[in-house]
Design a protein around this motif. Sequence first.
Motif, PDB file in Angstrom:
ATOM      1  N   PHE A  91     -10.660  -7.521   0.566  1.00 37.84           N
ATOM      2  CA  PHE A  91     -11.723  -6.630   0.987  1.00 37.84           C
ATOM      3  C   PHE A  91     -11.106  -5.240   1.151  1.00 37.84           C
ATOM      4  O   PHE A  91      -9.879  -5.096   1.275  1.00 37.84           O
ATOM      5  CB  PHE A  91     -12.299  -7.058   2.344  1.00 37.84           C
ATOM      6  N   ARG A  92     -11.960  -4.231   1.214  1.00 35.96           N
ATOM      7  CA  ARG A  92     -11.477  -2.898   1.557  1.00 35.96           C
ATOM      8  C   ARG A  92     -12.507  -2.182   2.398  1.00 35.96           C
ATOM      9  O   ARG A  92     -13.704  -2.473   2.314  1.00 35.96           O
ATOM     10  CB  ARG A  92     -11.133  -2.081   0.309  1.00 35.96           C
ATOM     11  N   GLN A  93     -12.012  -1.263   3.213  1.00 35.92           N
ATOM     12  CA  GLN A  93     -12.916  -0.463   4.043  1.00 35.92           C
ATOM     13  C   GLN A  93     -12.434   0.973   4.061  1.00 35.92           C
ATOM     14  O   GLN A  93     -11.307   1.261   4.494  1.00 35.92           O
ATOM     15  CB  GLN A  93     -12.995  -1.006   5.463  1.00 35.92           C
ATOM     16  N   ALA A  94     -13.282   1.845   3.563  1.00 37.76           N
ATOM     17  CA  ALA A  94     -13.007   3.271   3.567  1.00 37.76           C
ATOM     18  C   ALA A  94     -13.622   3.869   4.829  1.00 37.76           C
ATOM     19  O   ALA A  94     -14.572   3.317   5.384  1.00 37.76           O
ATOM     20  CB  ALA A  94     -13.600   3.921   2.328  1.00 37.76           C
ATOM     21  N   THR A 143      -9.463   4.965  -2.205  1.00 38.05           N
ATOM     22  CA  THR A 143      -8.792   5.150  -0.921  1.00 38.05           C
ATOM     23  C   THR A 143      -9.485   4.339   0.164  1.00 38.05           C
ATOM     24  O   THR A 143     -10.685   4.483   0.385  1.00 38.05           O
ATOM     25  CB  THR A 143      -8.781   6.644  -0.537  1.00 38.05           C
ATOM     26  N   ALA A 144      -8.712   3.465   0.825  1.00 35.22           N
ATOM     27  CA  ALA A 144      -9.271   2.570   1.836  1.00 35.22           C
ATOM     28  C   ALA A 144      -8.150   1.751   2.458  1.00 35.22           C
ATOM     29  O   ALA A 144      -7.021   1.750   1.962  1.00 35.22           O
ATOM     30  CB  ALA A 144     -10.301   1.627   1.217  1.00 35.22           C
ATOM     31  N   GLU A 145      -8.514   1.034   3.524  1.00 37.56           N
ATOM     32  CA  GLU A 145      -7.616   0.005   4.024  1.00 37.56           C
ATOM     33  C   GLU A 145      -7.991  -1.288   3.301  1.00 37.56           C
ATOM     34  O   GLU A 145      -9.171  -1.641   3.225  1.00 37.56           O
ATOM     35  CB  GLU A 145      -7.754  -0.190   5.533  1.00 37.56           C
ATOM     36  N   TYR A 146      -6.990  -1.963   2.781  1.00 34.14           N
ATOM     37  CA  TYR A 146      -7.206  -3.191   2.021  1.00 34.14           C
ATOM     38  C   TYR A 146      -6.774  -4.382   2.862  1.00 34.14           C
ATOM     39  O   TYR A 146      -5.663  -4.396   3.410  1.00 34.14           O
ATOM     40  CB  TYR A 146      -6.424  -3.146   0.710  1.00 34.14           C
ATOM     41  N   LEU A 147      -7.671  -5.356   2.955  1.00 31.89           N
ATOM     42  CA  LEU A 147      -7.425  -6.523   3.788  1.00 31.89           C
ATOM     43  C   LEU A 147      -7.506  -7.802   2.966  1.00 31.89           C
ATOM     44  O   LEU A 147      -8.421  -7.983   2.154  1.00 31.89           O
ATOM     45  CB  LEU A 147      -8.449  -6.600   4.914  1.00 31.89           C
ATOM     46  N   CYS A 148      -6.560  -8.681   3.211  1.00 30.26           N
ATOM     47  CA  CYS A 148      -6.529  -9.999   2.609  1.00 30.26           C
ATOM     48  C   CYS A 148      -7.285 -10.968   3.509  1.00 30.26           C
ATOM     49  O   CYS A 148      -7.240 -10.837   4.747  1.00 30.26           O
ATOM     50  CB  CYS A 148      -5.063 -10.409   2.468  1.00 30.26           C
ATOM     51  N   GLY A 188       0.813  -1.204   0.000  1.00 27.52           N
ATOM     52  CA  GLY A 188       0.000   0.000   0.000  1.00 27.52           C
ATOM     53  C   GLY A 188       0.850   1.258   0.000  1.00 27.52           C
ATOM     54  O   GLY A 188       2.073   1.201   0.142  1.00 27.52           O
ATOM     55  N   GLY A 189       0.193   2.407  -0.173  1.00 26.76           N
ATOM     56  CA  GLY A 189       0.925   3.658  -0.166  1.00 26.76           C
ATOM     57  C   GLY A 189       0.068   4.806  -0.632  1.00 26.76           C
ATOM     58  O   GLY A 189      -1.145   4.657  -0.809  1.00 26.76           O
ATOM     59  N   LEU A 190       0.719   5.948  -0.821  1.00 26.08           N
ATOM     60  CA  LEU A 190       0.064   7.166  -1.301  1.00 26.08           C
ATOM     61  C   LEU A 190       0.446   7.375  -2.752  1.00 26.08           C
ATOM     62  O   LEU A 190       1.641   7.478  -3.074  1.00 26.08           O
ATOM     63  CB  LEU A 190       0.505   8.359  -0.453  1.00 26.08           C
TER      64      LEU A 190
END
Length: 124
Positions: free
Chosen positions: A37-40, A93-98, A9-11
């Motif tokens: 999955f992702r969560q914004a 833009t979000a946190e991405y989860l495996c 991840g990153g900007l």
Amino acid sequence: QVRLAESGGGLVQSGSSLRLYCVASGGTLSSYHSAWFRQAPGKELELIAAIRRSGPGTSTIYADSVKGRFTLSRDNAKNTLYLQMDSLKPEDTAEYLCAASSRWPMRDLTVDFWGQGTQVTVSS
């Protein structure tokens, strides 16, 4: 107990690409159905891509929001799941989860193992 570790991840700026990695240990990732999955902030957890465990009829599905831009793949020899993300948008833009699950279709409530997440931020 399968442990999942995400990275990559990153900007980045809008229109850029990123590749996320999910390395599994303590078990064989291809024995499970796997997903990203992702969560914004302020939004619900969203399943964006999933792949069936190895075997006849292995298939990959994508959410409409990422179809045509994101590509999910798995390297069984490296016990790693990838998410290639192209043409990134600020709304990505979000946190991405495996995640890994013994059940199909993938649902957040039936996931057996989660990674810790990796943050993706896309600036306009």
